[in-house]
Design a protein around this motif. Structure first.
Motif, PDB file in Angstrom:
ATOM      1  N   LEU A  32       0.828  -1.206   0.000  1.00  0.00           N
ATOM      2  CA  LEU A  32       0.000   0.000   0.000  1.00  0.00           C
ATOM      3  C   LEU A  32       0.861   1.253   0.000  1.00  0.00           C
ATOM      4  O   LEU A  32       0.574   2.226  -0.710  1.00  0.00           O
ATOM      5  N   ALA A  33       1.926   1.236   0.803  1.00  0.00           N
ATOM      6  CA  ALA A  33       2.830   2.381   0.846  1.00  0.00           C
ATOM      7  C   ALA A  33       3.465   2.629  -0.516  1.00  0.00           C
ATOM      8  O   ALA A  33       3.591   3.778  -0.963  1.00  0.00           O
ATOM      9  N   ALA A  34       3.851   1.546  -1.202  1.00  0.00           N
ATOM     10  CA  ALA A  34       4.448   1.689  -2.527  1.00  0.00           C
ATOM     11  C   ALA A  34       3.441   2.246  -3.530  1.00  0.00           C
ATOM     12  O   ALA A  34       3.784   3.078  -4.383  1.00  0.00           O
ATOM     13  N   LEU A  35       2.184   1.789  -3.453  1.00  0.00           N
ATOM     14  CA  LEU A  35       1.143   2.324  -4.333  1.00  0.00           C
ATOM     15  C   LEU A  35       0.966   3.820  -4.112  1.00  0.00           C
ATOM     16  O   LEU A  35       0.847   4.598  -5.064  1.00  0.00           O
ATOM     17  N   ALA A  36       0.923   4.212  -2.839  1.00  0.00           N
ATOM     18  CA  ALA A  36       0.757   5.628  -2.531  1.00  0.00           C
ATOM     19  C   ALA A  36       1.929   6.445  -3.051  1.00  0.00           C
ATOM     20  O   ALA A  36       1.749   7.548  -3.581  1.00  0.00           O
ATOM     21  N   ALA A  37       3.131   5.902  -2.912  1.00  0.00           N
ATOM     22  CA  ALA A  37       4.315   6.610  -3.402  1.00  0.00           C
ATOM     23  C   ALA A  37       4.229   6.836  -4.905  1.00  0.00           C
ATOM     24  O   ALA A  37       4.649   7.888  -5.414  1.00  0.00           O
ATOM     25  N   ASP A  38       3.661   5.893  -5.635  1.00  0.00           N
ATOM     26  CA  ASP A  38       3.539   6.006  -7.090  1.00  0.00           C
ATOM     27  C   ASP A  38       2.416   6.950  -7.519  1.00  0.00           C
ATOM     28  O   ASP A  38       2.353   7.336  -8.685  1.00  0.00           O
ATOM     29  N   GLY A  39       1.525   7.292  -6.570  1.00  0.00           N
ATOM     30  CA  GLY A  39       0.424   8.212  -6.862  1.00  0.00           C
ATOM     31  C   GLY A  39      -0.913   7.517  -6.945  1.00  0.00           C
ATOM     32  O   GLY A  39      -1.011   6.412  -7.476  1.00  0.00           O
ATOM     33  N   VAL A  40      -1.945   8.189  -6.415  1.00  0.00           N
ATOM     34  CA  VAL A  40      -3.283   7.592  -6.398  1.00  0.00           C
ATOM     35  C   VAL A  40      -4.306   8.474  -7.113  1.00  0.00           C
ATOM     36  O   VAL A  40      -5.479   8.126  -7.168  1.00  0.00           O
ATOM     37  N   HIS A  41      -3.871   9.617  -7.650  1.00  0.00           N
ATOM     38  CA  HIS A  41      -4.782  10.471  -8.409  1.00  0.00           C
ATOM     39  C   HIS A  41      -3.970  11.403  -9.293  1.00  0.00           C
ATOM     40  O   HIS A  41      -2.748  11.530  -9.153  1.00  0.00           O
ATOM     41  N   ASP A  42      -4.667  12.061 -10.218  1.00  0.00           N
ATOM     42  CA  ASP A  42      -4.049  13.061 -11.080  1.00  0.00           C
ATOM     43  C   ASP A  42      -3.509  14.186 -10.186  1.00  0.00           C
ATOM     44  O   ASP A  42      -4.286  14.809  -9.447  1.00  0.00           O
ATOM     45  N   TRP A  52      -3.137  14.719   1.974  1.00  0.00           N
ATOM     46  CA  TRP A  52      -1.993  13.883   2.348  1.00  0.00           C
ATOM     47  C   TRP A  52      -1.134  13.499   1.148  1.00  0.00           C
ATOM     48  O   TRP A  52       0.013  13.070   1.309  1.00  0.00           O
ATOM     49  N   THR A  53      -1.668  13.676  -0.054  1.00  0.00           N
ATOM     50  CA  THR A  53      -0.908  13.307  -1.252  1.00  0.00           C
ATOM     51  C   THR A  53      -0.041  14.447  -1.785  1.00  0.00           C
ATOM     52  O   THR A  53       0.766  14.232  -2.688  1.00  0.00           O
ATOM     53  N   ASP A  54      -0.196  15.657  -1.252  1.00  0.00           N
ATOM     54  CA  ASP A  54       0.581  16.803  -1.735  1.00  0.00           C
ATOM     55  C   ASP A  54       1.945  16.884  -1.058  1.00  0.00           C
ATOM     56  O   ASP A  54       2.349  17.935  -0.550  1.00  0.00           O
ATOM     57  N   VAL A  55       2.636  15.771  -1.022  1.00  0.00           N
ATOM     58  CA  VAL A  55       3.960  15.695  -0.414  1.00  0.00           C
ATOM     59  C   VAL A  55       4.823  14.808  -1.311  1.00  0.00           C
ATOM     60  O   VAL A  55       4.382  14.320  -2.344  1.00  0.00           O
ATOM     61  N   THR A  56       6.054  14.567  -0.908  1.00  0.00           N
ATOM     62  CA  THR A  56       6.944  13.728  -1.705  1.00  0.00           C
ATOM     63  C   THR A  56       6.478  12.275  -1.681  1.00  0.00           C
ATOM     64  O   THR A  56       5.745  11.861  -0.766  1.00  0.00           O
TER      65      THR A  56
END
Length: 215
Positions: A32-42, A52-56
């Motif tokens: 799950l962490a790897a998926l999040a790192a790759d991005g979950v939305h445009d 929470w996605t507006d970070v590195t």
């Protein structure tokens, strides 16, 4: 004494024609962490109230781990957050959550989810939401389920329409320093019965009921 004696949620399983939903084990969390790192939305839009996605990528991955650990440690029967890993053919594709406060009194749950970007537009969002709605209504005796999405989040709003939700008002939030309109949606037990179309199986629920404030 076994893990299931102390933490029966580890044995809870939901299944649909294509998916399995379960409490993530350490390997699932890493995926799950790897998926999040790759991005979950445009990245051009922000679908979440908490950005929470507006970070590195590394920070996104770490936040996923910490969020799950925090929810486990803070679990109380009066206030719980169940976040399930979603697997397709044994591969983690996203996460589906269901939360409630004072569930034994209010009989109301909220849902939230995300999928890795490579798993979008395949109907998985509908299937995984249907799974936790079945848990809520058929398994736990819920009377209402709540969801919300910003006006630009057509995918989430589309899932809600398919499953029978109705409009329940709006909220205004600051999103990336600009106003955003969040549409609330509500699903009653009666409308869930009328719109249910995805077969769902549940395993391991009886031992979990006290953890949800039931039994």
């Amino acid at each position: 004494m076994t893990l299931l004696t102390q933490w029966p949620l580890a044995g809870l399983r939901l299944t649909t024609p294509r998916l399995e939903l379960r409490l993530p084990n350490p390997e699932d969390l890493a995926d799950l962490a790897a998926l999040a790192a790759d991005g979950v939305h445009d990245p051009a839009v922000q679908p979440f109230t908490v950005a929470w996605t507006d970070v590195t990528p590394d920070e996104r991955a770490q936040s996923v781990l910490q969020y799950h650990w925090r929810c486990w440690g803070a679990w109380r029967k009066e206030d719980w957050e169940l976040n399930l890993a979603v697997l397709r053919d044994g591969v983690v594709v996203g996460t589906q959550g269901i939360t409630a406060r004072d569930f034994s009194v209010l009989r109301e749950v909220c849902t939230g989810s995300w999928l890795g970007r490579t798993h979008h537009h395949q109907g998985l969002g509908t299937e995984m939401r249907a799974a936790v709605l079945h848990l809520a209504f058929a398994g736990l005796g819920a009377q209402h389920a709540i969801s919300a999405a910003y006006t630009h989040n057509a995918a989430s709003l589309g899932v809600s329409r398919k499953l029978g939700y109705q409009e329940d008002g709006i909220e205004r939030h600051s999103v990336r320093a600009r106003p955003g309109v969040l549409r609330r949606l509500r699903l009653t037990a009666e409308r869930w019965q009328q719109h249910r179309a995805v077969p769902v199986g549940i395993e391991g629920l009886p031992g979990c009921l006290p953890w949800f404030g039931l039994g």
